[in-house]
Design an enzyme around this catalytic site. Structure first.
Site, PDB file in Angstrom:
ATOM      1  N   THR A  91      32.640  44.388  45.968  1.00 25.92           N
ATOM      2  CA  THR A  91      32.314  42.980  46.180  1.00 25.92           C
ATOM      3  C   THR A  91      33.215  42.124  45.293  1.00 25.92           C
ATOM      4  OG1 THR A  91      30.571  43.107  44.509  1.00 25.92           O
ATOM      5  CG2 THR A  91      29.924  43.481  46.789  1.00 25.92           C
ATOM      6  N   HIS A  92      33.663  41.029  45.845  1.00 28.21           N
ATOM      7  CA  HIS A  92      34.566  40.130  45.124  1.00 28.21           C
ATOM      8  C   HIS A  92      34.053  38.698  45.218  1.00 28.21           C
ATOM      9  CE1 HIS A  92      37.908  43.166  44.833  1.00 28.21           C
ATOM     10  NE2 HIS A  92      37.205  43.672  45.851  1.00 28.21           N
TER      11      HIS A  92
END
Length: 232
Positions: A91-92
């Site tokens: 996840t970013h």
């Protein structure tokens, strides 16, 4: 001047880890070794040419042909995972100045699907995942579900559901069995029964199996999921 420090061979360490995995029932079919720690039940788990990150837990009689399991994934018993399957994705933060995780605190990197067990992906028992499927971080896949080849799973999958496509949604008859049979199979916790007992049962028919189990379950010793844990 000589040193008293013994040289440590990387290959020797790898061989020792493979031996410890083998003693816990992990069958390595490919050349890759799961990262530490790998969590299993001390029964047969088969891993092909798959990259297995740390803190992943896989139940007895499950296998993966090839692909990538990122981190903190829990996989139940009797799961069949095909080729080039990805379970768990990074996840970013797209709202920040950079999407790079280098700028993020470690606690923000993994989004947990289950805040109690701290698992990024939770997969139940008897789940069949087809080739090239991708299951995103934050997803729970219910027991008995079928993930079609090439599916991209972004949302939770109900027990015994059949899903496919991009993004995955119910297909065909939507569930493997009528709802009352799905509920009864989950309540039975058949995956806790000894393998030989299951092989001697009428497992080809859910209705026949449940009727058989009602008569023959007395005195059968069950083995709850992860009642024994090997951390390697």
């Amino acid at each position: 001047m000589t040193s008293n420090v013994a040289a440590i061979s990387i290959s020797d360490d790898s061989d020792d880890r493979k031996a410890r995995l083998a003693s816990a029932g992990v069958i390595l079919k490919g050349g890759r070794v799961p990262m530490e720690p790998f969590i299993c039940e001390g029964g047969p788990v088969t891993i092909g040419d798959a990259e297995i990150g740390p803190w992943n837990a896989i139940g007895r009689f499950s296998y993966i042909n090839s692909g990538f399991i990122r981190k903190s994934v829990e996989i139940g018993r009797y799961c069949s995972i095909g080729r080039s399957v990805t379970i768990g994705t990074g996840t970013h933060d797209i709202a920040a100045i950079s999407t790079s995780p280098v700028l993020s605190p470690a606690s923000n990197i993994v989004k947990y699907a289950d805040p109690i067990r701290k698992k990024s992906v939770v997969i139940g028992h008897d789940v069949w995942i087809g080739d090239h499927a991708m299951i995103l971080t934050g997803v729970t896949v219910g027991t008995g579900a079928v993930i079609a080849a090439g599916a991209i799973v972004t949302k939770d999958v109900e027990p015994y559901a059949i899903v496919g496509g991009n993004y995955a949604k119910p297909i065909g008859k939507k569930a493997r069995f009528p709802q009352h049979l799905c509920d009864a199979l989950i309540d039975s916790k058949w995956w806790e029964l000894p393998l030989q007992v299951l092989r001697n049962s009428p497992y080809g028919s859910p209705t026949d199996f449940l009727e058989w189990l009602a008569v023959n379950s007395q005195g059968v010793k069950r083995d709850p999921f992860f009642s024994r844990v090997h951390r390697i």
